[in-house]
Design a protein around this motif. Structure first.
Motif: not given
Length: 379
Positions: A67-92
Protein backbone atom coordinates in the motif's frame (compact mmCIF):
# COMPACT_ATOMS: atom_id res chain seq x y z
CA UNK A 1 14.25 -19.40 -29.66
CA UNK A 2 16.33 -16.23 -29.39
CA UNK A 3 13.28 -14.19 -28.29
CA UNK A 4 12.95 -16.36 -25.18
CA UNK A 5 16.53 -16.14 -24.07
CA UNK A 6 16.99 -14.41 -20.73
CA UNK A 7 13.43 -15.15 -19.55
CA UNK A 8 13.13 -16.63 -16.10
CA UNK A 9 11.69 -20.11 -15.60
CA UNK A 10 8.38 -18.84 -14.23
CA UNK A 11 7.89 -16.57 -17.26
CA UNK A 12 8.44 -19.48 -19.69
CA UNK A 13 6.06 -21.75 -17.81
CA UNK A 14 3.40 -19.04 -17.78
CA UNK A 15 3.87 -18.38 -21.51
CA UNK A 16 3.58 -22.10 -22.38
CA UNK A 17 0.34 -22.24 -20.40
CA UNK A 18 -1.03 -19.35 -22.43
CA UNK A 19 0.02 -20.97 -25.71
CA UNK A 20 -1.59 -24.28 -24.83
CA UNK A 21 -4.94 -22.47 -24.50
CA UNK A 22 -4.87 -21.79 -28.28
CA UNK A 23 -6.22 -24.73 -30.32
CA UNK A 24 -3.52 -26.55 -32.31
CA UNK A 25 -0.63 -24.86 -30.60
CA UNK A 26 2.01 -26.76 -28.70
CA UNK A 27 4.83 -24.94 -26.92
CA UNK A 28 6.69 -22.75 -29.46
CA UNK A 29 4.74 -23.76 -32.61
CA UNK A 30 2.39 -20.77 -32.56
CA UNK A 31 4.88 -17.96 -31.84
CA UNK A 32 4.78 -16.96 -35.51
CA UNK A 33 1.00 -16.85 -35.84
CA UNK A 34 0.76 -13.06 -35.60
CA UNK A 35 1.31 -9.95 -33.45
CA UNK A 36 -0.20 -11.54 -30.33
CA UNK A 37 2.41 -11.62 -27.59
CA UNK A 38 1.69 -13.63 -24.48
CA UNK A 39 1.94 -11.84 -21.15
CA UNK A 40 4.15 -13.51 -18.59
CA UNK A 41 4.09 -12.81 -14.85
CA UNK A 42 4.55 -14.67 -11.62
CA UNK A 43 2.74 -12.11 -9.42
CA UNK A 44 -0.78 -10.75 -9.39
CA UNK A 45 -1.25 -7.22 -10.76
CA UNK A 46 -0.96 -4.37 -8.24
CA UNK A 47 -4.21 -2.41 -8.05
CA UNK A 48 -4.38 1.42 -7.88
CA UNK A 49 -3.49 2.55 -4.39
CA UNK A 50 -0.50 0.21 -4.18
CA UNK A 51 2.89 -0.16 -5.81
CA UNK A 52 5.31 -2.91 -6.74
CA UNK A 53 7.94 -3.93 -4.23
CA UNK A 54 10.83 -5.88 -5.76
CA UNK A 55 13.50 -7.86 -4.00
CA UNK A 56 11.24 -10.23 -2.06
CA UNK A 57 12.00 -13.12 -4.48
CA UNK A 58 15.11 -14.58 -6.08
CA UNK A 59 13.48 -14.01 -9.47
CA UNK A 60 13.69 -10.49 -10.82
CA UNK A 61 10.29 -10.82 -12.50
CA UNK A 62 8.52 -11.46 -9.18
CA UNK A 63 7.32 -8.76 -6.78
CA UNK A 64 4.72 -8.08 -4.11
CA UNK A 65 2.16 -5.28 -3.82
CA UNK A 66 2.39 -2.81 -0.92
CA UNK A 67 0.00 0.00 0.00
CA UNK A 68 1.16 3.53 -0.74
CA UNK A 69 2.45 5.40 2.34
CA UNK A 70 0.54 8.24 4.01
CA UNK A 71 0.09 11.24 1.76
CA UNK A 72 0.81 9.34 -1.49
CA UNK A 73 -1.32 7.66 -4.17
CA UNK A 74 -1.05 5.51 -7.29
CA UNK A 75 -3.79 5.83 -9.90
CA UNK A 76 -2.66 3.08 -12.32
CA UNK A 77 -2.23 -0.67 -12.05
CA UNK A 78 1.23 -2.13 -11.53
CA UNK A 79 2.67 1.25 -10.57
CA UNK A 80 6.27 1.07 -9.45
CA UNK A 81 6.14 4.36 -7.51
CA UNK A 82 3.54 6.31 -5.58
CA UNK A 83 2.93 10.01 -6.13
CA UNK A 84 2.79 12.56 -3.32
CA UNK A 85 -0.38 14.66 -3.12
CA UNK A 86 -0.15 18.47 -3.15
CA UNK A 87 -0.06 20.24 0.23
CA UNK A 88 -3.76 21.16 0.07
CA UNK A 89 -4.91 17.67 -0.94
CA UNK A 90 -4.94 14.26 0.72
CA UNK A 91 -5.41 10.65 -0.54
CA UNK A 92 -8.88 9.12 -0.38
CA UNK A 93 -9.49 5.86 1.46
CA UNK A 94 -8.43 3.72 -1.52
CA UNK A 95 -5.36 5.91 -2.12
CA UNK A 96 -6.04 5.99 -5.84
CA UNK A 97 -6.67 9.75 -6.13
CA UNK A 98 -6.13 12.99 -4.21
CA UNK A 99 -9.03 14.85 -2.64
CA UNK A 100 -9.18 18.29 -1.04
CA UNK A 101 -8.37 18.47 2.65
CA UNK A 102 -10.95 19.64 5.16
CA UNK A 103 -10.57 23.31 6.01
CA UNK A 104 -10.82 23.95 9.74
CA UNK A 105 -11.44 27.21 11.64
CA UNK A 106 -14.01 28.54 14.11
CA UNK A 107 -16.90 28.74 11.66
CA UNK A 108 -20.14 30.56 12.42
CA UNK A 109 -22.15 27.90 10.59
CA UNK A 110 -20.58 24.58 11.54
CA UNK A 111 -19.19 25.00 15.06
CA UNK A 112 -21.22 24.98 18.28
CA UNK A 113 -18.26 26.53 20.12
CA UNK A 114 -18.73 29.72 18.11
CA UNK A 115 -22.41 29.88 19.09
CA UNK A 116 -21.46 29.46 22.75
CA UNK A 117 -18.76 32.15 22.67
CA UNK A 118 -21.01 34.53 20.72
CA UNK A 119 -23.88 34.09 23.17
CA UNK A 120 -21.64 34.62 26.20
CA UNK A 121 -20.05 37.68 24.63
CA UNK A 122 -23.41 39.29 23.84
CA UNK A 123 -24.76 38.48 27.31
CA UNK A 124 -21.69 39.99 29.01
CA UNK A 125 -21.93 43.09 26.80
CA UNK A 126 -25.57 43.58 27.77
CA UNK A 127 -24.72 43.08 31.45
CA UNK A 128 -21.85 45.53 31.11
CA UNK A 129 -24.16 48.05 29.44
CA UNK A 130 -26.71 47.64 32.23
CA UNK A 131 -24.05 48.37 34.87
CA UNK A 132 -22.86 51.39 32.89
CA UNK A 133 -26.45 52.66 32.77
CA UNK A 134 -26.80 52.20 36.55
CA UNK A 135 -23.59 54.10 37.19
CA UNK A 136 -24.62 56.94 34.90
CA UNK A 137 -28.08 57.12 36.51
CA UNK A 138 -26.59 57.24 40.01
CA UNK A 139 -23.60 59.31 38.94
CA UNK A 140 -24.02 61.89 41.71
CA UNK A 141 -24.02 59.40 44.57
CA UNK A 142 -20.92 59.07 46.78
CA UNK A 143 -20.04 55.50 45.78
CA UNK A 144 -19.96 56.38 42.07
CA UNK A 145 -18.08 59.64 42.59
CA UNK A 146 -15.44 57.98 44.77
CA UNK A 147 -12.07 57.24 43.14
CA UNK A 148 -12.88 59.22 40.01
CA UNK A 149 -16.20 58.71 38.31
CA UNK A 150 -14.76 59.25 34.81
CA UNK A 151 -12.28 56.44 35.27
CA UNK A 152 -15.15 54.12 36.21
CA UNK A 153 -16.98 55.02 33.02
CA UNK A 154 -13.82 54.51 30.96
CA UNK A 155 -13.17 51.17 32.65
CA UNK A 156 -16.71 49.96 31.89
CA UNK A 157 -16.42 50.99 28.24
CA UNK A 158 -13.05 49.23 27.87
CA UNK A 159 -14.43 46.03 29.44
CA UNK A 160 -17.38 46.14 27.05
CA UNK A 161 -14.99 46.51 24.08
CA UNK A 162 -12.97 43.56 25.34
CA UNK A 163 -16.10 41.40 25.21
CA UNK A 164 -16.81 42.62 21.67
CA UNK A 165 -13.28 41.96 20.43
CA UNK A 166 -14.03 38.24 20.88
CA UNK A 167 -15.80 38.40 17.51
CA UNK A 168 -12.44 39.18 15.85
CA UNK A 169 -11.36 35.64 16.79
CA UNK A 170 -14.46 33.97 15.32
CA UNK A 171 -15.02 33.11 11.67
CA UNK A 172 -12.44 32.60 8.94
CA UNK A 173 -9.35 34.70 9.70
CA UNK A 174 -8.06 37.17 7.13
CA UNK A 175 -5.09 39.52 7.23
CA UNK A 176 -7.09 42.44 8.65
CA UNK A 177 -8.65 40.48 11.52
CA UNK A 178 -5.29 38.87 12.26
CA UNK A 179 -3.73 42.31 12.70
CA UNK A 180 -6.62 43.51 14.85
CA UNK A 181 -6.89 40.46 17.11
CA UNK A 182 -3.99 40.78 19.52
CA UNK A 183 -3.45 44.51 19.08
CA UNK A 184 -7.08 45.35 19.89
CA UNK A 185 -7.40 43.35 23.09
CA UNK A 186 -3.85 44.36 24.06
CA UNK A 187 -4.69 48.07 23.87
CA UNK A 188 -8.16 47.61 25.41
CA UNK A 189 -6.85 45.66 28.38
CA UNK A 190 -4.03 48.16 28.81
CA UNK A 191 -6.61 50.94 29.09
CA UNK A 192 -8.61 48.91 31.61
CA UNK A 193 -5.64 47.92 33.77
CA UNK A 194 -4.20 51.44 33.54
CA UNK A 195 -7.50 52.79 34.83
CA UNK A 196 -7.29 50.47 37.83
CA UNK A 197 -3.68 51.48 38.35
CA UNK A 198 -4.69 55.15 38.34
CA UNK A 199 -7.48 54.39 40.83
CA UNK A 200 -5.04 52.67 43.18
CA UNK A 201 -2.56 55.54 42.95
CA UNK A 202 -5.32 58.04 43.69
CA UNK A 203 -6.30 56.15 46.86
CA UNK A 204 -2.69 56.23 48.02
CA UNK A 205 -2.32 59.94 47.22
CA UNK A 206 -5.65 60.76 48.90
CA UNK A 207 -4.40 59.18 52.12
CA UNK A 208 -1.09 61.05 51.94
CA UNK A 209 -2.81 64.41 51.50
CA UNK A 210 -4.55 64.09 54.87
CA UNK A 211 -1.27 64.93 56.59
CA UNK A 212 -0.58 68.65 57.16
CA UNK A 213 1.82 70.19 54.66
CA UNK A 214 1.83 67.13 52.44
CA UNK A 215 3.51 67.67 49.04
CA UNK A 216 1.07 65.16 47.51
CA UNK A 217 -1.75 67.73 47.37
CA UNK A 218 -0.51 69.08 44.05
CA UNK A 219 -1.19 65.67 42.49
CA UNK A 220 -4.83 65.63 43.49
CA UNK A 221 -7.32 66.42 40.74
CA UNK A 222 -9.07 64.87 37.78
CA UNK A 223 -6.18 65.35 35.36
CA UNK A 224 -3.58 63.24 37.13
CA UNK A 225 -5.35 59.83 36.94
CA UNK A 226 -6.29 60.48 33.31
CA UNK A 227 -2.65 61.33 32.60
CA UNK A 228 -1.48 58.11 34.25
CA UNK A 229 -3.97 56.05 32.26
CA UNK A 230 -3.09 57.81 28.99
CA UNK A 231 0.67 57.44 29.47
CA UNK A 232 0.46 53.71 30.29
CA UNK A 233 -1.89 53.04 27.39
CA UNK A 234 0.26 55.04 24.98
CA UNK A 235 3.20 52.72 25.62
CA UNK A 236 1.09 49.73 24.59
CA UNK A 237 -0.11 51.57 21.48
CA UNK A 238 3.53 52.26 20.58
CA UNK A 239 4.41 48.58 20.96
CA UNK A 240 1.50 47.55 18.73
CA UNK A 241 2.29 50.13 16.04
CA UNK A 242 5.94 49.05 15.99
CA UNK A 243 4.88 45.41 15.70
CA UNK A 244 2.49 46.13 12.83
CA UNK A 245 5.10 48.22 11.05
CA UNK A 246 7.92 45.68 11.21
CA UNK A 247 6.25 42.25 10.97
CA UNK A 248 2.45 42.28 11.20
CA UNK A 249 0.30 39.18 11.75
CA UNK A 250 -1.16 37.54 8.64
CA UNK A 251 -3.40 34.67 7.59
CA UNK A 252 -1.59 31.36 7.44
CA UNK A 253 -2.47 27.80 6.39
CA UNK A 254 -1.16 24.92 8.45
CA UNK A 255 -1.15 21.85 6.21
CA UNK A 256 1.14 19.62 8.27
CA UNK A 257 -0.12 19.53 11.88
CA UNK A 258 -3.15 17.33 11.15
CA UNK A 259 -3.56 14.64 8.50
CA UNK A 260 -6.31 15.47 6.06
CA UNK A 261 -6.91 18.98 7.47
CA UNK A 262 -5.90 22.53 6.61
CA UNK A 263 -5.89 24.81 9.66
CA UNK A 264 -6.69 28.40 8.72
CA UNK A 265 -5.03 30.46 11.42
CA UNK A 266 -3.22 33.70 12.17
CA UNK A 267 0.54 33.81 12.14
CA UNK A 268 1.85 36.33 14.68
CA UNK A 269 4.48 37.54 12.25
CA UNK A 270 6.88 38.66 14.96
CA UNK A 271 6.87 36.42 18.03
CA UNK A 272 8.75 39.16 19.89
CA UNK A 273 5.96 41.63 19.11
CA UNK A 274 3.29 39.20 20.28
CA UNK A 275 4.94 38.49 23.62
CA UNK A 276 5.86 42.15 24.08
CA UNK A 277 2.17 43.04 24.01
CA UNK A 278 1.30 40.29 26.49
CA UNK A 279 4.35 41.05 28.62
CA UNK A 280 3.57 44.75 28.96
CA UNK A 281 -0.04 43.94 29.80
CA UNK A 282 1.20 41.57 32.50
CA UNK A 283 3.59 44.23 33.82
CA UNK A 284 0.74 46.73 34.19
CA UNK A 285 -1.37 44.13 35.98
CA UNK A 286 1.48 43.27 38.36
CA UNK A 287 2.18 46.92 39.24
CA UNK A 288 -1.52 47.60 39.73
CA UNK A 289 -1.82 44.54 41.95
CA UNK A 290 1.13 45.57 44.13
CA UNK A 291 -0.07 49.16 44.61
CA UNK A 292 -3.65 48.08 45.27
CA UNK A 293 -2.46 45.45 47.75
CA UNK A 294 -0.39 48.02 49.65
CA UNK A 295 -3.28 50.52 49.70
CA UNK A 296 -6.08 48.08 50.49
CA UNK A 297 -6.22 48.96 54.21
CA UNK A 298 -5.89 52.74 53.90
CA UNK A 299 -8.84 54.56 55.52
CA UNK A 300 -10.07 56.36 52.42
CA UNK A 301 -13.71 56.97 51.54
CA UNK A 302 -15.11 54.01 49.58
CA UNK A 303 -11.64 52.49 49.28
CA UNK A 304 -11.99 50.02 46.41
CA UNK A 305 -8.36 48.88 46.29
CA UNK A 306 -9.26 45.61 48.00
CA UNK A 307 -11.58 44.88 45.06
CA UNK A 308 -8.84 45.96 42.64
CA UNK A 309 -6.42 43.62 44.42
CA UNK A 310 -8.73 40.66 43.97
CA UNK A 311 -9.55 41.59 40.37
CA UNK A 312 -5.84 41.77 39.47
CA UNK A 313 -5.29 38.43 41.19
CA UNK A 314 -8.00 36.89 39.00
CA UNK A 315 -6.66 38.68 35.92
CA UNK A 316 -3.08 37.50 36.40
CA UNK A 317 -4.15 33.95 37.28
CA UNK A 318 -6.16 33.63 34.06
CA UNK A 319 -3.35 34.84 31.80
CA UNK A 320 -0.64 32.85 33.58
CA UNK A 321 -2.73 29.70 33.15
CA UNK A 322 -3.45 30.64 29.54
CA UNK A 323 0.22 30.64 28.42
CA UNK A 324 0.98 26.87 28.78
CA UNK A 325 -2.48 25.98 27.46
CA UNK A 326 -1.92 28.27 24.46
CA UNK A 327 1.51 26.83 23.68
CA UNK A 328 0.32 23.22 23.90
CA UNK A 329 -2.74 23.62 21.64
CA UNK A 330 -3.19 23.95 17.88
CA UNK A 331 -5.82 25.11 15.41
CA UNK A 332 -9.25 25.86 16.81
CA UNK A 333 -8.20 24.88 20.31
CA UNK A 334 -5.54 27.60 20.37
CA UNK A 335 -8.07 30.26 19.38
CA UNK A 336 -10.57 28.94 21.94
CA UNK A 337 -7.94 29.29 24.67
CA UNK A 338 -7.38 32.94 23.71
CA UNK A 339 -11.11 33.67 23.68
CA UNK A 340 -11.61 32.00 27.05
CA UNK A 341 -8.76 34.02 28.58
CA UNK A 342 -10.20 37.29 27.24
CA UNK A 343 -13.72 36.58 28.46
CA UNK A 344 -12.67 35.18 31.85
CA UNK A 345 -10.35 38.10 32.65
CA UNK A 346 -12.89 40.66 31.44
CA UNK A 347 -15.67 39.13 33.52
CA UNK A 348 -13.28 39.00 36.47
CA UNK A 349 -12.70 42.75 36.22
CA UNK A 350 -16.40 43.46 35.82
CA UNK A 351 -17.48 41.25 38.70
CA UNK A 352 -14.80 42.14 41.22
CA UNK A 353 -14.95 45.91 40.70
CA UNK A 354 -18.58 46.70 39.92
CA UNK A 355 -20.81 43.96 41.35
CA UNK A 356 -20.22 45.06 44.98
CA UNK A 357 -20.95 48.68 44.05
CA UNK A 358 -24.14 47.74 42.18
CA UNK A 359 -25.27 45.75 45.20
CA UNK A 360 -24.91 48.82 47.42
CA UNK A 361 -26.55 51.13 44.85
CA UNK A 362 -29.58 48.89 44.26
CA UNK A 363 -30.08 46.99 47.51
CA UNK A 364 -28.34 49.06 50.21
CA UNK A 365 -29.01 52.70 49.31
CA UNK A 366 -28.60 53.59 53.00
CA UNK A 367 -24.87 52.94 52.61
CA UNK A 368 -24.65 55.10 49.48
CA UNK A 369 -24.62 58.32 51.51
CA UNK A 370 -21.96 60.15 53.47
CA UNK A 371 -23.76 59.46 56.75
CA UNK A 372 -24.27 55.82 55.90
CA UNK A 373 -20.67 55.46 54.84
CA UNK A 374 -19.32 57.03 58.01
CA UNK A 375 -21.53 54.85 60.19
CA UNK A 376 -20.49 51.74 58.22
CA UNK A 377 -16.86 52.75 58.44
CA UNK A 378 -17.04 53.03 62.18
CA UNK A 379 -18.41 49.51 62.58
Amino acid sequence: MPEREGMCEQEIQYENQQLQQIPGCVNDSCLSLGPWVPESRCSTPCLPGSRKKFGSSIHKCCYECVTCPEGEISNTSDSENCMKCPDEEWPNEKKDRCVSKLVEFLSYTDDTTVALFSSLSIFCCLLNGLILGIFMHYGDTPIVKANNRNLSYLLLVSIMLSFLCVFLFLGRPVDVTCMLRVTSFGVIFSVAVSSLLAKSIMVYIAFKTTKPGSPWKKWMGARFPISVMSACSLIQVTICVTWLSISPPFQDKDTHSYQGKIIIQCNEGSVIGFYSVLGYMGLLAAVSFIIAFLARTLPDSFNETKYITFSMLVFCSVWIAMIPAYLSSKGKDMVSVEIFAIMASSFGLLGCIFFPKCYIILFRPDLNTKIGFLSNKGQ
